[in-house]
Scaffold this motif. Structure first.
Motif, PDB file in Angstrom:
ATOM      1  N   MET A   1       0.847  -1.181   0.000  1.00  0.00           N
ATOM      2  CA  MET A   1       0.000   0.000   0.000  1.00  0.00           C
ATOM      3  C   MET A   1       0.894   1.245   0.000  1.00  0.00           C
ATOM      4  O   MET A   1       1.784   1.363   0.826  1.00  0.00           O
ATOM      5  N   GLU A   2       0.645   2.139  -0.934  1.00  0.00           N
ATOM      6  CA  GLU A   2       1.415   3.374  -1.016  1.00  0.00           C
ATOM      7  C   GLU A   2       0.876   4.383  -0.008  1.00  0.00           C
ATOM      8  O   GLU A   2      -0.318   4.684  -0.003  1.00  0.00           O
ATOM      9  N   LEU A   3       1.744   4.906   0.837  1.00  0.00           N
ATOM     10  CA  LEU A   3       1.316   5.860   1.859  1.00  0.00           C
ATOM     11  C   LEU A   3       0.740   7.127   1.234  1.00  0.00           C
ATOM     12  O   LEU A   3      -0.137   7.769   1.810  1.00  0.00           O
ATOM     13  N   THR A   4       1.206   7.483   0.045  1.00  0.00           N
ATOM     14  CA  THR A   4       0.701   8.686  -0.613  1.00  0.00           C
ATOM     15  C   THR A   4      -0.727   8.512  -1.123  1.00  0.00           C
ATOM     16  O   THR A   4      -1.404   9.498  -1.404  1.00  0.00           O
ATOM     17  N   GLU A   5      -1.205   7.269  -1.241  1.00  0.00           N
ATOM     18  CA  GLU A   5      -2.566   7.019  -1.702  1.00  0.00           C
ATOM     19  C   GLU A   5      -3.576   7.037  -0.555  1.00  0.00           C
ATOM     20  O   GLU A   5      -4.777   7.068  -0.794  1.00  0.00           O
ATOM     21  N   LEU A   6      -3.098   7.029   0.669  1.00  0.00           N
ATOM     22  CA  LEU A   6      -3.976   7.010   1.828  1.00  0.00           C
ATOM     23  C   LEU A   6      -4.491   8.404   2.140  1.00  0.00           C
ATOM     24  O   LEU A   6      -3.903   9.401   1.745  1.00  0.00           O
ATOM     25  N   ARG A   7      -5.580   8.451   2.909  1.00  0.00           N
ATOM     26  CA  ARG A   7      -6.089   9.700   3.468  1.00  0.00           C
ATOM     27  C   ARG A   7      -6.010   9.554   4.988  1.00  0.00           C
ATOM     28  O   ARG A   7      -6.101   8.447   5.522  1.00  0.00           O
ATOM     29  N   TYR A   8      -5.859  10.677   5.666  1.00  0.00           N
ATOM     30  CA  TYR A   8      -5.578  10.678   7.100  1.00  0.00           C
ATOM     31  C   TYR A   8      -6.544  11.598   7.831  1.00  0.00           C
ATOM     32  O   TYR A   8      -6.888  12.665   7.335  1.00  0.00           O
ATOM     33  N   SER A   9      -6.914  11.198   9.053  1.00  0.00           N
ATOM     34  CA  SER A   9      -7.759  12.043   9.893  1.00  0.00           C
ATOM     35  C   SER A   9      -6.875  12.777  10.898  1.00  0.00           C
ATOM     36  O   SER A   9      -5.756  12.348  11.195  1.00  0.00           O
ATOM     37  N   ALA A  10      -7.402  13.862  11.448  1.00  0.00           N
ATOM     38  CA  ALA A  10      -6.681  14.607  12.476  1.00  0.00           C
ATOM     39  C   ALA A  10      -6.529  13.771  13.751  1.00  0.00           C
ATOM     40  O   ALA A  10      -5.686  14.072  14.596  1.00  0.00           O
ATOM     41  N   GLU A  11      -7.330  12.712  13.883  1.00  0.00           N
ATOM     42  CA  GLU A  11      -7.253  11.832  15.059  1.00  0.00           C
ATOM     43  C   GLU A  11      -6.261  10.685  14.841  1.00  0.00           C
ATOM     44  O   GLU A  11      -6.211   9.748  15.625  1.00  0.00           O
ATOM     45  N   HIS A  12      -5.511  10.724  13.744  1.00  0.00           N
ATOM     46  CA  HIS A  12      -4.410   9.793  13.461  1.00  0.00           C
ATOM     47  C   HIS A  12      -4.843   8.422  12.958  1.00  0.00           C
ATOM     48  O   HIS A  12      -4.154   7.430  13.153  1.00  0.00           O
ATOM     49  N   GLU A  13      -5.991   8.377  12.285  1.00  0.00           N
ATOM     50  CA  GLU A  13      -6.373   7.163  11.571  1.00  0.00           C
ATOM     51  C   GLU A  13      -6.067   7.363  10.092  1.00  0.00           C
ATOM     52  O   GLU A  13      -6.089   8.474   9.590  1.00  0.00           O
ATOM     53  N   TRP A  14      -5.796   6.242   9.409  1.00  0.00           N
ATOM     54  CA  TRP A  14      -5.621   6.285   7.956  1.00  0.00           C
ATOM     55  C   TRP A  14      -6.742   5.478   7.317  1.00  0.00           C
ATOM     56  O   TRP A  14      -7.331   4.606   7.957  1.00  0.00           O
ATOM     57  N   VAL A  15      -7.017   5.817   6.060  1.00  0.00           N
ATOM     58  CA  VAL A  15      -8.046   5.090   5.319  1.00  0.00           C
ATOM     59  C   VAL A  15      -7.579   4.918   3.878  1.00  0.00           C
ATOM     60  O   VAL A  15      -7.019   5.832   3.281  1.00  0.00           O
ATOM     61  N   ALA A  16      -7.773   3.711   3.381  1.00  0.00           N
ATOM     62  CA  ALA A  16      -7.510   3.398   1.968  1.00  0.00           C
ATOM     63  C   ALA A  16      -8.839   2.991   1.358  1.00  0.00           C
ATOM     64  O   ALA A  16      -9.451   2.019   1.794  1.00  0.00           O
ATOM     65  N   VAL A  17      -9.318   3.757   0.392  1.00  0.00           N
ATOM     66  CA  VAL A  17     -10.595   3.472  -0.246  1.00  0.00           C
ATOM     67  C   VAL A  17     -10.333   2.793  -1.586  1.00  0.00           C
ATOM     68  O   VAL A  17      -9.583   3.299  -2.415  1.00  0.00           O
ATOM     69  N   ASP A  18     -10.940   1.619  -1.749  1.00  0.00           N
ATOM     70  CA  ASP A  18     -10.826   0.862  -2.994  1.00  0.00           C
ATOM     71  C   ASP A  18     -12.245   0.555  -3.445  1.00  0.00           C
ATOM     72  O   ASP A  18     -12.889  -0.365  -2.917  1.00  0.00           O
ATOM     73  N   GLY A  19     -12.744   1.354  -4.382  1.00  0.00           N
ATOM     74  CA  GLY A  19     -14.135   1.198  -4.803  1.00  0.00           C
ATOM     75  C   GLY A  19     -15.052   1.623  -3.673  1.00  0.00           C
ATOM     76  O   GLY A  19     -14.981   2.750  -3.205  1.00  0.00           O
TER      77      GLY A  19
END
Length: 123
Positions: A1-19
């Protein structure tokens, strides 16, 4: 998983959306700040989650921190491996240490890209 493709919350969670499916975890920054993770409480399959709402806890040798959902949707899968081996959150937060997957109903526009998240976490 590319870190640049992720989105991040101010609460320090990451999310990867695939479809229509999102994979959610906590960031390396949060994992390092927490210290050794010893327990994770994550929502069960079928649970509806709302962006920004508390959905569980991450317990470490230092503290207990709330876990927030970065997206709205319905939990479709829980990472049983991380439930049984919570230290994966520390050793592989963007890989085997993911927490849960959800069918997405909303991805908030205010999630950050990697560059913005790194600026947020600068000392």
């Amino acid at each position: 998983m590319e870190l640049t493709e992720l989105r991040y919350s101010a609460e320090h969670e990451w999310v990867a959306v695939d479809g229509e499916i999102a994979t959610i975890g906590i960031t390396d920054y949060a994992a390092n700040a927490l210290g050794d993770v010893v327990y994770v409480d994550i929502p069960e399959e079928g649970t509806d989650v709302a962006a920004g709402a508390t959905v569980g806890e991450v317990e470490s040798t230092k503290s207990v921190s709330d876990l927030f959902s970065p997206i709205s949707g319905t939990v479709t899968e829980v990472n049983q491996e991380v439930v049984e081996s919570p230290e994966l959150v520390n050793s592989d937060p963007f890989g085997r240490g993911w927490l849960f997957k959800a069918q997405v109903s909303e991805v908030p526009a205010d999630l950050m890209d990697r560059e913005a998240y790194l600026k947020l976490t600068e000392d």
